[in-house]
Design an enzyme around this catalytic site. Structure first.
Site, PDB file in Angstrom:
ATOM      1  N   GLU A 104      35.661  45.442  35.067  1.00  0.00           N
ATOM      2  CA  GLU A 104      35.483  45.483  33.606  1.00  0.00           C
ATOM      3  C   GLU A 104      34.012  45.279  33.233  1.00  0.00           C
ATOM      4  OE1 GLU A 104      38.635  42.586  33.196  1.00  0.00           O
ATOM      5  OE2 GLU A 104      39.766  43.995  31.967  1.00  0.00           O
TER       6      GLU A 104
ATOM      7  N   GLY B 196      37.933  41.572  36.476  1.00  0.00           N
ATOM      8  CA  GLY B 196      36.817  41.381  35.553  1.00  0.00           C
ATOM      9  C   GLY B 196      35.510  41.961  36.089  1.00  0.00           C
TER      10      GLY B 196
ATOM     11  N   ALA C  69      37.567  37.725  37.682  1.00  0.00           N
ATOM     12  CA  ALA C  69      37.524  36.390  37.097  1.00  0.00           C
ATOM     13  C   ALA C  69      37.924  35.370  38.160  1.00  0.00           C
ATOM     14  CB  ALA C  69      38.488  36.321  35.920  1.00  0.00           C
TER      15      ALA C  69
ATOM     16  N   GLU D 182      44.963  42.519  38.506  1.00  0.00           N
ATOM     17  CA  GLU D 182      45.499  41.374  37.745  1.00  0.00           C
ATOM     18  C   GLU D 182      47.018  41.303  37.804  1.00  0.00           C
ATOM     19  OE1 GLU D 182      43.174  43.500  36.680  1.00  0.00           O
ATOM     20  OE2 GLU D 182      41.569  42.439  35.636  1.00  0.00           O
TER      21      GLU D 182
HETATM   22  N1  CAA Z   1      38.634  34.016  42.114  1.00  0.00           N
HETATM   23  C1  CAA Z   1      38.345  32.908  42.818  1.00  0.00           C
HETATM   24  N2  CAA Z   1      38.058  32.940  44.145  1.00  0.00           N
HETATM   25  C2  CAA Z   1      38.057  34.146  44.743  1.00  0.00           C
HETATM   26  C3  CAA Z   1      38.340  35.327  44.061  1.00  0.00           C
HETATM   27  C4  CAA Z   1      38.635  35.246  42.669  1.00  0.00           C
HETATM   28  N3  CAA Z   1      38.863  36.318  41.923  1.00  0.00           N
HETATM   29  N4  CAA Z   1      38.278  36.368  44.927  1.00  0.00           N
HETATM   30  C5  CAA Z   1      37.954  35.830  46.120  1.00  0.00           C
HETATM   31  N5  CAA Z   1      37.821  34.498  46.013  1.00  0.00           N
HETATM   32  C6  CAA Z   1      37.467  33.551  47.066  1.00  0.00           C
HETATM   33  C7  CAA Z   1      38.646  33.281  47.994  1.00  0.00           C
HETATM   34  O1  CAA Z   1      39.518  32.322  47.436  1.00  0.00           O
HETATM   35  C8  CAA Z   1      37.943  32.814  49.236  1.00  0.00           C
HETATM   36  O2  CAA Z   1      37.550  31.494  49.063  1.00  0.00           O
HETATM   37  P1  CAA Z   1      37.956  30.356  50.176  1.00  0.00           P
HETATM   38  O3  CAA Z   1      37.244  30.797  51.422  1.00  0.00           O
HETATM   39  O4  CAA Z   1      37.416  29.102  49.600  1.00  0.00           O
HETATM   40  O5  CAA Z   1      39.425  30.408  50.307  1.00  0.00           O
HETATM   41  C9  CAA Z   1      36.658  33.657  49.245  1.00  0.00           C
HETATM   42  O6  CAA Z   1      36.478  34.118  47.907  1.00  0.00           O
HETATM   43  C10 CAA Z   1      36.759  34.871  50.142  1.00  0.00           C
HETATM   44  O7  CAA Z   1      37.912  35.599  49.778  1.00  0.00           O
HETATM   45  P2  CAA Z   1      39.061  36.038  50.820  1.00  0.00           P
HETATM   46  O8  CAA Z   1      39.132  35.081  51.949  1.00  0.00           O
HETATM   47  O9  CAA Z   1      40.316  36.277  50.056  1.00  0.00           O
HETATM   48  O10 CAA Z   1      38.424  37.414  51.345  1.00  0.00           O
HETATM   49  P3  CAA Z   1      39.196  38.709  51.875  1.00  0.00           P
HETATM   50  O11 CAA Z   1      38.129  39.621  52.382  1.00  0.00           O
HETATM   51  O12 CAA Z   1      40.317  38.349  52.745  1.00  0.00           O
HETATM   52  O13 CAA Z   1      39.841  39.368  50.541  1.00  0.00           O
HETATM   53  C11 CAA Z   1      39.821  40.147  48.245  1.00  0.00           C
HETATM   54  C12 CAA Z   1      39.010  39.838  49.515  1.00  0.00           C
HETATM   55  C13 CAA Z   1      40.787  41.307  48.522  1.00  0.00           C
HETATM   56  C14 CAA Z   1      38.851  40.522  47.165  1.00  0.00           C
HETATM   57  C15 CAA Z   1      40.668  38.893  47.857  1.00  0.00           C
HETATM   58  O14 CAA Z   1      39.787  37.757  47.843  1.00  0.00           O
HETATM   59  C16 CAA Z   1      41.305  38.992  46.502  1.00  0.00           C
HETATM   60  O15 CAA Z   1      42.328  39.634  46.366  1.00  0.00           O
HETATM   61  N6  CAA Z   1      40.692  38.375  45.471  1.00  0.00           N
HETATM   62  C17 CAA Z   1      41.244  38.332  44.140  1.00  0.00           C
HETATM   63  C18 CAA Z   1      40.980  39.612  43.390  1.00  0.00           C
HETATM   64  C19 CAA Z   1      41.621  39.575  42.010  1.00  0.00           C
HETATM   65  O16 CAA Z   1      42.811  39.395  41.866  1.00  0.00           O
HETATM   66  N7  CAA Z   1      40.803  39.768  40.959  1.00  0.00           N
HETATM   67  C20 CAA Z   1      41.252  39.758  39.597  1.00  0.00           C
HETATM   68  C21 CAA Z   1      41.051  38.412  38.979  1.00  0.00           C
HETATM   69  S1  CAA Z   1      41.806  38.275  37.381  1.00  0.00           S
HETATM   70  C22 CAA Z   1      40.718  38.939  36.301  1.00  0.00           C
HETATM   71  O17 CAA Z   1      39.667  39.448  36.673  1.00  0.00           O
HETATM   72  C23 CAA Z   1      41.116  38.842  34.840  1.00  0.00           C
HETATM   73  C24 CAA Z   1      40.321  39.651  33.872  1.00  0.00           C
HETATM   74  O18 CAA Z   1      40.613  40.791  33.628  1.00  0.00           O
HETATM   75  C25 CAA Z   1      39.215  39.032  33.144  1.00  0.00           C
END
Ligand code: CAA
Length: 258
Positions: free
Chosen positions: A112, A109, A65, A132
């Site tokens: 999921e 998500g 998400a 999460e």
């Molecule tokens: N939401 C919004 N933006 C996201 C994102 C997310 N889930 N995941 C990555 N991005 C964005 C980053 O913010 C970044 O954007 P900017 O360049 O504008 O800063 C871009 O995508 C590239 O990401 P990274 O620079 O972080 O890339 P990386 O290779 O260093 O890391 C990653 C990759 C490990 C996937 C890291 O981006 C990360 O940890 N992302 C979040 C993952 C996460 O926590 N997902 C769960 C979300 S909550 C959910 O899903 C709830 C549910 O159950 C419904």
């Protein structure tokens, strides 16, 4: 239909949906959720489409998400709009089979969404997880339920409580994906599997999908009764007559979905 955050195409009997927010690793925001529901509805109505493929990019199926969007959402807004729940409902109850073509990040998500599909094909670079917990919440799109039913309580607990990711081979060993292929081949392999499914009787495929899904909702006795009813029902289909006739005539069946 034209979309901003996804693209769609039709390839024979396949409907292909590609998540397309590369700047955010295909994070699911409200726009993408709305567009996904729209595309799923279009393909559901389209009688030519017998099987779907949902893919992301080689780098990310979806990183979950959209955290930046969620950061601004209150509990009441979430409850009043349902947030992503209409998508989980739509995919979870989708009548046609869906093959998920996974590569790169399949997180939160995104995992999921993948687990709501029916067959999961993964590239060797795939990393799957429910992170999460790292942002102070927990899976909200069926993750705790579908993951536990698939990989068992203890591995699910480890993944959900630590947020740790697992690789494609481990996911395969756990039964979370059914096939791991080289990264160049994940999409073509997913389409190959989807085409194979699309070549079968759409009636039998639909009922078989329903029956397998019921195995996760019903006890064994009720599940067996449910399966038998669907099995009887298939004997009323033209596809059953065609399938068995083609076998005796030593030719390929031509299924019409009737
Ligand atoms: N939401 C919004 N933006 C996201 C994102 C997310 N889930 N995941 C990555 N991005 C964005 C980053 O913010 C970044 O954007 P900017 O360049 O504008 O800063 C871009 O995508 C590239 O990401 P990274 O620079 O972080 O890339 P990386 O290779 O260093 O890391 C990653 C990759 C490990 C996937 C890291 O981006 C990360 O940890 N992302 C979040 C993952 C996460 O926590 N997902 C769960 C979300 S909550 C959910 O899903 C709830 C549910 O159950 C419904």
């Amino acid at each position: 239909m034209s979309y901003e955050t996804i693209s769609t195409s039709k390839e024979g009997h396949l409907g292909v949906i590609t998540l397309n927010r590369p700047e955010a690793l295909n994070a699911l925001n409200t726009k993408m959720v709305t567009e996904l529901i729209g595309a799923l509805s279009e393909f559901e109505k389209d009688e030519e489409v017998r099987c779907l493929v949902i893919a992301g990019s080689e780098k990310a199926f979806s990183a979950g998400a959209d955290i930046k969007e969620m950061a601004e959402i209150t509990a009441i807004q979430m409850a009043m709009t349902g947030h992503f729940f209409p998508l989980w409902e739509k995919v979870g109850k989708y009548p046609k089979p869906i093959v998920a073509a996974l590569s790169g990040f399949v997180l939160g998500g995104g995992l999921e969404l993948a687990m709501s599909c029916d067959v999961l094909i993964a590239s060797e670079t795939t990393q799957l997880g429910q992170p999460e917990i790292d942002i102070g919440v927990m899976p909200g799109g069926g993750g705790t339920q579908r993951l536990s039913r698939t990989v068992g309580k203890y591995k699910a607990m480890e993944m959900v409580l630590t947020g740790k990711r697992i690789g494609a081979e481990e996911a395969k060993a756990l039964g979370l994906v059914s096939r791991v292929v080289p990264k160049e081949a994940y999409l073509s392999e997913a389409k190959k599997v989807a085409s194979e499914i699309a070549s079968k009787s759409p009636v039998a495929v639909r009922l078989a999908k329903m029956a397998v899904n019921k195995a996760f909702e019903m006890g064994l006795a009720d599940g067996l009764d449910f399966e038998r009813e669907l099995f009887y029902l298939l004997f009323a289909s033209e596809d059953k007559v065609e399938g068995m006739k083609a076998f005796t005539e030593k030719r390929k069946p031509e299924f019409k979905g009737k």
